[in-house]
Design a protein around this motif. Structure first.
Motif, PDB file in Angstrom:
ATOM      1  N   LEU A 161      39.308  24.756  34.570  1.00 26.32           N
ATOM      2  CA  LEU A 161      38.780  23.583  35.268  1.00 26.32           C
ATOM      3  C   LEU A 161      39.588  23.254  36.523  1.00 26.32           C
ATOM      4  CD1 LEU A 161      37.875  21.164  32.324  1.00 26.32           C
ATOM      5  CD2 LEU A 161      36.305  22.368  33.840  1.00 26.32           C
ATOM      6  N   GLY A 162      40.550  24.088  36.842  1.00 25.50           N
ATOM      7  CA  GLY A 162      41.329  23.864  38.053  1.00 25.50           C
ATOM      8  C   GLY A 162      42.355  22.753  37.937  1.00 25.50           C
ATOM      9  N   GLN A 216      35.567  15.722  40.524  1.00 27.83           N
ATOM     10  CA  GLN A 216      35.541  17.170  40.773  1.00 27.83           C
ATOM     11  C   GLN A 216      35.492  17.931  39.454  1.00 27.83           C
ATOM     12  OE1 GLN A 216      35.313  18.853  43.793  1.00 27.83           O
ATOM     13  NE2 GLN A 216      34.904  20.521  42.353  1.00 27.83           N
ATOM     14  N   THR A 219      31.868  17.897  38.250  1.00 29.40           N
ATOM     15  CA  THR A 219      31.028  18.868  38.949  1.00 29.40           C
ATOM     16  C   THR A 219      31.414  20.295  38.557  1.00 29.40           C
ATOM     17  OG1 THR A 219      32.497  18.819  40.885  1.00 29.40           O
ATOM     18  CG2 THR A 219      30.608  17.331  40.899  1.00 29.40           C
ATOM     19  N   ASP A 220      32.695  20.528  38.268  1.00 27.24           N
ATOM     20  CA  ASP A 220      33.116  21.860  37.812  1.00 27.24           C
ATOM     21  C   ASP A 220      32.466  22.195  36.473  1.00 27.24           C
ATOM     22  OD1 ASP A 220      34.679  22.160  40.038  1.00 27.24           O
ATOM     23  OD2 ASP A 220      36.574  21.690  39.037  1.00 27.24           O
ATOM     24  N   ASP A 223      28.919  23.014  37.195  1.00 28.94           N
ATOM     25  CA  ASP A 223      28.793  24.295  37.872  1.00 28.94           C
ATOM     26  C   ASP A 223      29.026  25.478  36.929  1.00 28.94           C
ATOM     27  OD1 ASP A 223      28.245  22.920  40.167  1.00 28.94           O
ATOM     28  OD2 ASP A 223      30.266  23.124  41.021  1.00 28.94           O
ATOM     29  N   ARG A 224      29.691  25.220  35.818  1.00 32.29           N
ATOM     30  CA  ARG A 224      29.883  26.268  34.808  1.00 32.29           C
ATOM     31  C   ARG A 224      28.662  26.397  33.901  1.00 32.29           C
ATOM     32  NH1 ARG A 224      35.088  24.768  31.667  1.00 32.29           N
ATOM     33  NH2 ARG A 224      34.595  26.708  30.565  1.00 32.29           N
TER      34      ARG A 224
END
Length: 283
Positions: A161-162, A216, A219-220, A223-224
């Protein structure tokens, strides 16, 4: 009309009937509900509510205080059992007797209170209720936990997830900032939610910088490929990340709009009853 412009009465009336092509319209429904009813004594919290979450989208659920959105989400996440109506997961009617059954079906919920244990470390919180034992006799007979493996996988989930600000998986959650704690809760939901992630006011107690990071993360997750239900009172955040907006009023769904079809002011006006819902919504 600009999304942030203040419309006059005529513009608001016109905006309430605008229909904009919905880019998610052809996506299958992942989690849905029809005619949900939930009463607490003489109080009707959910009054024949409908709901529809599509694949790969962020669906924001907004509503005034007392509108029944929290009770709706509790029905969908297994926290309460509706008195009537049906809930569908991937088109199949389901009935949850508790949150554990909903989690087993792939629905993970990040509550506003986060439901983390401050005294435990990050890895222990990520695997809370899903602890893994060591292989062989140490796990089967002596019931020892695989702390090293859980910390390794916890780091991988956070990296996916950064989340780079948390490196030590043995660090107690109580030593983390609010945004980092939220990141742990989001990572847990993303790691184990196979179908849906529900987030209840994830930025309510965070500062600007931490809120930006959590948005963020949301949204991650989307987006996955994981659809997200976002419950929020923060309209700028809703308009920043949501694909569609479910407006809940008086115990039921008033309509579904998109940030492209309705301005922030129009959306708030529909939510409070100052503007009638559009005749053709985005659902």
């Amino acid at each position: 009309m600009s999304r942030n412009a203040i419309p006059d009465a005529a513009e608001r009336d016109q905006a309430s009937h605008v229909h904009v092509s919905d880019p998610t319209a052809d996506r299958p429904e992942v989690l849905g509900a029809t005619g949900l009813l939930k009463r607490y004594g003489r109080v009707t919290a959910v009054d024949g509510a409908d709901f529809s979450l599509r694949a790969g989208e962020i669906l924001a659920v907004i509503g005034d205080n007392g509108a029944g959105k929290s009770s709706l989400i509790k029905c969908l996440s297994g926290a309460v059992t509706p008195d009537a109506g049906e809930i569908r997961l991937d088109g199949q009617v389901v009935s949850f007797e508790g949150p554990i059954q909903a989690r087993a079906a792939g629905i993970e919920t990040v509550h506003q209170s986060l439901a983390v244990s401050p005294s435990l470390d990050i890895a222990a919180n990520l695997f809370l209720g899903r602890e893994r034992r060591k292989k062989g006799v140490l796990g089967t007979v002596f019931r020892q936990l695989d702390h090293r493996g859980m910390r390794r996988d916890a780091a991988r989930h956070l990296d996916d997830l950064g989340v780079l600000t948390v490196q030590n998986m043995a660090q107690a959650v109580e030593t983390l900032s609010g945004g980092q704690r939220q990141a742990v809760a989001v990572a847990r939901a993303a790691a184990f939610g196979s179908r849906v992630v529900i987030m209840d006011e994830p930025t309510a107690a965070l500062g600007v910088k931490e809120s930006t990071r959590v948005l963020q993360l949301i949204t991650d997750v989307r987006d996955r490929g994981m659809p997200v239900v976002l419950i929020s009172h923060n309209m700028p955040h809703v308009f920043e990340v949501a694909d569609r907006i479910h407006i809940h009023r008086l115990g039921r769904r008033a309509c579904v709009v998109t940030p492209q079809s309705h301005s922030m002011q129009d959306t708030v006006a529909i939510m409070t009853g100052a503007l009638p819902p559009p005749e053709q919504d985005a659902s």
